[in-house]
Scaffold this motif. Structure first.
Motif, mmCIF file in Angstrom:
data_model
loop_
_atom_site.group_PDB
_atom_site.id
_atom_site.type_symbol
_atom_site.label_atom_id
_atom_site.label_comp_id
_atom_site.label_asym_id
_atom_site.label_seq_id
_atom_site.Cartn_x
_atom_site.Cartn_y
_atom_site.Cartn_z
ATOM 1 N N UNK A 187 25.313 -4.894 20.800
ATOM 2 C CA UNK A 187 24.600 -5.933 21.535
ATOM 3 C C UNK A 187 24.239 -5.460 22.939
ATOM 4 N N UNK A 188 23.359 -6.221 23.598
ATOM 5 C CA UNK A 188 22.918 -5.946 24.959
ATOM 6 C C UNK A 188 23.612 -6.906 25.921
ATOM 7 N N UNK A 189 24.018 -6.401 27.076
ATOM 8 C CA UNK A 189 24.636 -7.247 28.099
ATOM 9 C C UNK A 189 24.511 -6.563 29.451
ATOM 10 N N UNK A 190 24.565 -7.358 30.503
ATOM 11 C CA UNK A 190 24.525 -6.798 31.849
ATOM 12 C C UNK A 190 25.853 -6.120 32.179
ATOM 13 N N UNK A 191 25.777 -5.087 32.992
ATOM 14 C CA UNK A 191 26.984 -4.358 33.374
ATOM 15 C C UNK A 191 27.992 -5.278 34.050
ATOM 16 N N UNK A 216 27.075 1.263 37.323
ATOM 17 C CA UNK A 216 25.763 0.734 36.960
ATOM 18 C C UNK A 216 25.515 -0.637 37.585
ATOM 19 N N UNK A 217 26.575 -1.427 37.712
ATOM 20 C CA UNK A 217 26.442 -2.767 38.283
ATOM 21 C C UNK A 217 26.100 -2.720 39.773
ATOM 22 N N UNK A 218 26.246 -1.582 40.406
ATOM 23 C CA UNK A 218 25.887 -1.438 41.803
ATOM 24 C C UNK A 218 24.367 -1.460 41.999
ATOM 25 N N UNK A 219 23.620 -1.210 40.923
ATOM 26 C CA UNK A 219 22.156 -1.216 40.990
ATOM 27 C C UNK A 219 21.572 -2.350 40.180
#
Length: 266
Positions: A187-191, A216-219
């Protein structure tokens, strides 16, 4: 973007299993941070069973021949790893990245052609045969080197892997499905969502996966991930271990582009 293929690494990592991981990123429907493709590994697996991970796996013998013919411009170990990342992601999730554009991979009938190819692959057809039969060509340069994790055995896993991480841009709306053999879900999800779910105990993941998601969540998305990869040359990450009483913790050394992150190992 500098590649990490120094001659001295062969001796230092001779006991490590070569592997490759693909971090596919697609635009989010609401315009927010990009979504990232992850899988939930089957509980029965010895390696990271039941955990959330990026698709990928160990380099296989079939990858070497294809790398030599399809990616002659890269160092052999680098070329083989990119082939493995593309192949494993396709097998595990049905997402086909790193191919040169063609009518079969970009046109209206692309989904049907790709789904048929994946069924053949899951039935045992070699990846290079699938490509040759359809006239598909590898575009290994679509994969951007992002990290190279080489934790000693016993820190996060019983076995030691030399795992190269790549980022790649996926199309908006790209659909995926698990292979139902190695993975129970894809599945797809945000970091940031995945990190939050891990912190809350809703999902499990090994330290390198969590640390990479935090980076990755830093960007905001692929462009920021690419900029981070270009800013920090890829070097093997050998986690630093420290002991506090009966507990042991490990973190990422400075200079790799990761935030200050620790995870307990025992």
């Amino acid at each position: 973007m500098e590649l990490d293929d120094r001659p001295d690494l062969a001796d230092r990592l001779k006991d490590a299993i070569p592997a490759a991981t693909l971090i596919a990123m697609r635009p989010a429907p609401d315009g927010g941070p990009d979504e990232i493709l992850v899988v939930e590994r089957a509980e029965k697996l010895a390696f990271a069973g039941g955990m959330i991970a990026f698709p990928g796996g160990r380099v296989e013998a079939q990858d070497h021949a294809l790398a030599a013919s399809a990616v002659p411009s890269l160092p052999p170990a680098e070329a083989v790893a990119r082939i493995a990342a593309i192949r494993e992601t396709f097998e595990e999730t049905g997402l086909l990245c790193g191919l040169a554009g063609s009518d079969e991979t970009t046109g209206p009938a692309a989904c049907d052609h790709i789904a048929a190819a994946r069924r053949e692959m899951l039935d045992g057809t070699p990846f290079d045969a699938l490509l040759a039969d359809r006239g598909w060509a590898i575009d290994a340069h679509a994969l951007l080197p992002f990290a190279r994790w080489c934790p000693p055995a016993g820190i996060t896993l019983a076995r030691r892997f030399d795992a190269r991480f790549y980022v790649v841009r996926a199309l908006a709306g790209a659909e995926v499905s698990p292979d139902r053999t190695e993975n129970a879900a894809a599945f797809w999800a945000r970091a940031s969502t995945l990190v939050g779910d891990n912190d809350a105990g809703r999902i499990k993941m090994v330290g390198p996966t969590r640390a990479t998601l935090m980076r990755l969540a830093m960007g905001h998305g692929f462009a920021d991930a690419k900029a981070s990869a270009e800013q920090f040359p890829v070097r093997e990450i050998l986690p630093v271990v420290r002991h506090e009483g009966s507990e042991s913790w490990t973190g990422v050394p400075a200079g790799h582009g990761y935030p200050d992150v620790d995870f307990r190992i025992r």
